[in-house]
Design an enzyme around this catalytic site. Sequence first.
Site, PDB file in Angstrom:
ATOM      1  N   LYS A   1      -3.580   6.324   0.141  1.00 11.05           N
ATOM      2  CA  LYS A   1      -3.075   5.023  -0.298  1.00 11.05           C
ATOM      3  C   LYS A   1      -1.921   4.568   0.583  1.00 11.05           C
ATOM      4  CE  LYS A   1      -4.511   6.147  -5.004  1.00 11.05           C
ATOM      5  NZ  LYS A   1      -4.052   6.861  -6.217  1.00 11.05           N
TER       6      LYS A   1
ATOM      7  N   LYS B   1     -10.331   3.977  -1.543  1.00  9.83           N
ATOM      8  CA  LYS B   1      -9.168   4.254  -0.687  1.00  9.83           C
ATOM      9  C   LYS B   1      -9.498   5.211   0.444  1.00  9.83           C
ATOM     10  CE  LYS B   1      -7.865   7.528  -4.230  1.00  9.83           C
ATOM     11  NZ  LYS B   1      -8.849   7.148  -5.265  1.00  9.83           N
TER      12      LYS B   1
ATOM     13  N   VAL C   1      -5.555   0.691  -3.909  1.00  7.63           N
ATOM     14  CA  VAL C   1      -4.181   1.217  -3.898  1.00  7.63           C
ATOM     15  C   VAL C   1      -3.491   0.850  -5.209  1.00  7.63           C
ATOM     16  CG1 VAL C   1      -1.987   1.274  -2.683  1.00  7.63           C
ATOM     17  CG2 VAL C   1      -4.093   0.820  -1.407  1.00  7.63           C
TER      18      VAL C   1
ATOM     19  N   THR D   1     -17.157   4.832 -14.537  1.00  8.60           N
ATOM     20  CA  THR D   1     -16.213   4.189 -15.458  1.00  8.60           C
ATOM     21  C   THR D   1     -15.803   2.805 -14.965  1.00  8.60           C
ATOM     22  OG1 THR D   1     -15.360   6.401 -15.839  1.00  8.60           O
ATOM     23  CG2 THR D   1     -14.073   4.590 -16.726  1.00  8.60           C
ATOM     24  N   VAL D   2     -15.463   2.725 -13.682  1.00  9.37           N
ATOM     25  CA  VAL D   2     -14.971   1.454 -13.145  1.00  9.37           C
ATOM     26  C   VAL D   2     -16.092   0.419 -13.074  1.00  9.37           C
ATOM     27  CG1 VAL D   2     -13.884   0.321 -11.175  1.00  9.37           C
ATOM     28  CG2 VAL D   2     -13.124   2.599 -11.869  1.00  9.37           C
TER      29      VAL D   2
ATOM     30  N   GLU E   1      -8.001  -4.684  -3.345  1.00  5.80           N
ATOM     31  CA  GLU E   1      -6.831  -4.564  -4.225  1.00  5.80           C
ATOM     32  C   GLU E   1      -6.890  -3.305  -5.072  1.00  5.80           C
ATOM     33  OE1 GLU E   1      -3.606  -4.943  -5.004  1.00  5.80           O
ATOM     34  OE2 GLU E   1      -3.902  -7.096  -4.683  1.00  5.80           O
TER      35      GLU E   1
ATOM     36  N   ILE F   1      -2.057  -2.646 -10.004  1.00  2.00           N
ATOM     37  CA  ILE F   1      -0.860  -3.296  -9.445  1.00  2.00           C
ATOM     38  C   ILE F   1      -1.273  -4.157  -8.252  1.00  2.00           C
ATOM     39  CG2 ILE F   1       1.381  -2.919  -8.351  1.00  2.00           C
ATOM     40  CD1 ILE F   1       1.562  -0.230  -9.745  1.00  2.00           C
TER      41      ILE F   1
ATOM     42  N   GLY G   1      -7.918  15.256 -18.835  1.00  5.46           N
ATOM     43  CA  GLY G   1      -8.749  14.504 -17.900  1.00  5.46           C
ATOM     44  C   GLY G   1      -7.955  13.756 -16.842  1.00  5.46           C
TER      45      GLY G   1
END
Lengths: 434, 434
Positions: free
Chosen positions: A206, A106, A133, A13-14, A130, A137, A188
């Site tokens: 994290k 992570k 975690v 997905t990412v 980035e 954000i 999910g």
Amino acid sequence: MSDLKVGLAGLGTVGAAVIRMLERRAGDLAARTGRNLKVVAVAARDRTRDRGIDLSGMRWYEDPVALARDPDIDVFVELMGGADDPAKAAVLAALDLGRPVVTANKALLAKWGVMLAERAEATGAGLHFEAAVAGGIPIVKTLRESLAGNVVERVSGILNGTCNYILTRMADEKLAFDTCLAEAQRLGYAEADPTFDIDGFDTAHKLAILTSLAFGTRVDADAIYVEGIRQLTLEDIEAADDLGYKVKLLGVALRTETGIEQRVHPTMVPKHWPIAQVSGVTNAVALDADAVDLTLVGPGAGGDATASAVVGDLADVARGVKGFVFGLPVATLMKAERAPMQRHEGGYYIRLSVVNKPGTAATIARRMADEGISLESIVQRRPGGLQGEAPQGTARVILITYATTEEAVRRAIAAIEADGVVSSLPQVIRIEKD
Amino acid sequence: MSDLKVGLAGLGTVGAAVIRMLERRAGDLAARTGRNLKVVAVAARDRTRDRGIDLSGMRWYEDPVALARDPDIDVFVELMGGADDPAKAAVLAALDLGRPVVTANKALLAKWGVMLAERAEATGAGLHFEAAVAGGIPIVKTLRESLAGNVVERVSGILNGTCNYILTRMADEKLAFDTCLAEAQRLGYAEADPTFDIDGFDTAHKLAILTSLAFGTRVDADAIYVEGIRQLTLEDIEAADDLGYKVKLLGVALRTETGIEQRVHPTMVPKHWPIAQVSGVTNAVALDADAVDLTLVGPGAGGDATASAVVGDLADVARGVKGFVFGLPVATLMKAERAPMQRHEGGYYIRLSVVNKPGTAATIARRMADEGISLESIVQRRPGGLQGEAPQGTARVILITYATTEEAVRRAIAAIEADGVVSSLPQVIRIEKD
């Protein structure tokens, strides 16, 4: 304008979201960074799967290590996940060639962060994470760059969306833990085996990274006290609400006189705190430093949010931004002195199921006093008054203590149990205050 | 290790805090950046004033322009304030020499941002201004760097601590505006002449800068619709509370079909929004982008918080971080098409003092219908029911509209006024929704 040639391993997905974002924002990113960010090579297990993205024109690797070593990439993006090989081997292969790495992993950083930072420093390669975690954000950049002038005193975060989703639904809809977990699985938000999320391990990974960034310590996930949310009942959440608190699974790292205290556990947070209001799968991190107190709220997971963080890192790579992996040279990172949990100081919520007979509350209060624990409140309730009903012949006693130590609380509870007035396992929830 | 020689103009609260922070954190900053950050020269008006800092060993200038041109400084820090000279002349002097500048001066950037960015680009000097917007909140870095992959749709912020302090006290303690303003002045949160804060101009300066960063437009403070908080009554704040909203002075920049809408006005914000919970002098910025929605909460002013942002920028300068002033080359910044306020679309709260006679509510409802405005609620109250009492013989009518246009609302109110049923000026508060 020169190209920044990206090699990307992991087309879940990412990965797919990163490729789409780089295409969608190509013109703007080129204007911002002065370089064309182009994915030229990818690695994944299955070449035939339809991911809704056009992979033609990209070189294909089955082996991510081979991709990381491709002489014609400028930056390696690792989105495979997993604390060990092949992710670890691939990241090391890139770093050893002095090639910048962007990762969302992570687990890898929590386990191997110090070693990876050493290798990155040795070759001068940047290691950007980035996305590892709190998803979208920008907490890594905030700690590593924006707060450079600050001494951080405490980091506390809602770092796992699954847990926060479950706790929010329990509180808002007065549902049992199991019901909410099942619902999270159906939507999910939770895995079939939810252990990693709900027992606090994901939060701990994290937190380990945040602790290093905030306190200049060597990443050490093993130094974290971890307790998940499985034992929380609706009764506790409702009692907390009555007392002016929300219950959140927090990762907390705190500077104490005996070292850095790192802990993950259900926590009662005053309702007026910004992070108390954070609901659903949203994440949040609160930073208490000597010059500023900040709270950052945003999406902790999901393809687009994570891609946003990855692409932000890639833009930094394109602009030639460099910095130490955890903000400081590895040689200056301190060993994280593990502040033992027994010495944790704070307020406590303690719920006891007690035998319903005269003198029980007095016995409990005396055991607390014996340990020097001051009580802010002690409430005895007969069965039926609360959603979580006590069995026949028993009652609930709910105590709120002023600041005391974990050790004192544990001793007092042991003494109360030995007195024979308790009919089932006590529930203990730590309270976090300003 | 080389020195980064800092020349600092302006030794007020922030200037002194920056010098103290650089001294206190010297070792850590050197480790992080690889350079010794040292203030070697300062400029201020009065050499004899006791600021509680040791200025010996620093060169002294009365003229900040001369300081900016000192051949033996590496970076110029401007903390004098003011939209024009001497701040402007000093910043230009440094930029024209290719020397990086760090400034906390929102007025300067709001007025001269584009020109300064052009000059910075021409010589390759960096221009850093994290401290200019929302003090210690890293919103500039977040927009300029972290969100590079996003298309921003809306920025909304509580950007003025004075106003938020006044509104918080009004709401929490049921006090009148004047009482809270006087209290803010007594505590030093508001100036003797509070116009700049409470009439929204300070918020507008900051919004102008955020808009440029978020939307890639040329800074244009004149394109902002500005309305302050002077007209707000406790009655409105209480009515909003009953309806599930908090009233905040927001700066909002929004992408619309007709351009970027920029506006500063009292706003009704749903209570569950993170920024609705932000109380006292604290600031907050909410960013709605295509990949992430973020909210950042923190201190908007004060010596230490502002110094934190300045020192963060200095650390970037020390690490050699470069980037375009507003994220993009000036030549690619678009002229901010000013979306006219008449076309603003949203819900409205309208409070009318009306003549207390039969048919008044019907008249009002009809005028709204004539303009195609749908009402979510219409409530008529007799005097005495609310804290802000209506004069004898009159009543209150409070309307909440569904989304409509500013133009329609203004026409409907004009028609109602022409009907002669209104006994004093109507109150209109815009509602912000997801």
